[in-house]
Design an enzyme around this catalytic site. Sequence first.
Site, PDB file in Angstrom:
ATOM      1  N   ASP A 182       0.852  -1.192   0.000  1.00 13.51           N
ATOM      2  CA  ASP A 182       0.000   0.000   0.000  1.00 13.51           C
ATOM      3  C   ASP A 182       0.885   1.237   0.000  1.00 13.51           C
ATOM      4  O   ASP A 182       1.649   1.457   0.946  1.00 13.51           O
ATOM      5  CB  ASP A 182      -0.895   0.018   1.245  1.00 13.51           C
ATOM      6  CG  ASP A 182      -1.889  -1.125   1.251  1.00 13.51           C
ATOM      7  OD1 ASP A 182      -2.815  -1.102   0.429  1.00 13.51           O
ATOM      8  OD2 ASP A 182      -1.735  -2.049   2.081  1.00 13.51           O
ATOM      9  N   ASP A 228     -10.595  -5.431   0.309  1.00 14.52           N
ATOM     10  CA  ASP A 228      -9.473  -4.963   1.131  1.00 14.52           C
ATOM     11  C   ASP A 228     -10.002  -4.034   2.209  1.00 14.52           C
ATOM     12  O   ASP A 228     -10.717  -3.072   1.913  1.00 14.52           O
ATOM     13  CB  ASP A 228      -8.469  -4.228   0.234  1.00 14.52           C
ATOM     14  CG  ASP A 228      -7.271  -3.682   0.991  1.00 14.52           C
ATOM     15  OD1 ASP A 228      -7.111  -3.998   2.185  1.00 14.52           O
ATOM     16  OD2 ASP A 228      -6.481  -2.937   0.381  1.00 14.52           O
TER      17      ASP A 228
END
Length: 210
Positions: free
Chosen positions: A33, A169
Amino acid sequence: MIVHPSLASANPLQYGSELSALADAHIGSLHLDIEDSSFINNITFGLKTVQAVARQTHLPLSFHLMISRPQTWLSALAAYKPAWVFVHAETLEYPSETLADIRHLGAKAGLAFNPATPVEAYDYLAPHLDALMVMTSEPDGRGQAFIPAMCRKVSVARALFPDAECWADGGITLSAASLLANAGAQHVVIGRALFSSEDYHATLSRFAAL
């Protein structure tokens, strides 16, 4: 269920040992990320860390660009041969152009949607999408709790984008992953559920069995 551990949830002082622990794990990718506070109120890591991770692992890499100008990162990521790159629909004026740029890298092109963003308006992008990510939590200061209503959004996404891989997610526990699997999700990104567990391989097996 295909599982993607998110390195941002691991102990940053132990990245090397975490990568070693996952070296022979049966996972879809190591998930990175990228957050720089321009899109959400958080900072993860920069190119030096990405470079070090890519040098140490043979695992495929997936990137989730939670930044306001994801196009500026694409050329930099090319060197790491990403398997997937996700950009946020909310950040793109012309999504098809950015998705084409991602495919030009040799990566699968993915579009991510925050919980409040409907997916229906983006159905014209179906030919340009390899994957779609439904965010199942918000960076809301409440521990990024899983939002069960996003299971319905997963079902809608599967119907609108039948040829795209469906990812989920955000705050995903084993029970949440089970709900998402029933809704049609094929991939889950997990962080705390893995890195706070005692046995990574056992945890991954439980998720993969869904």
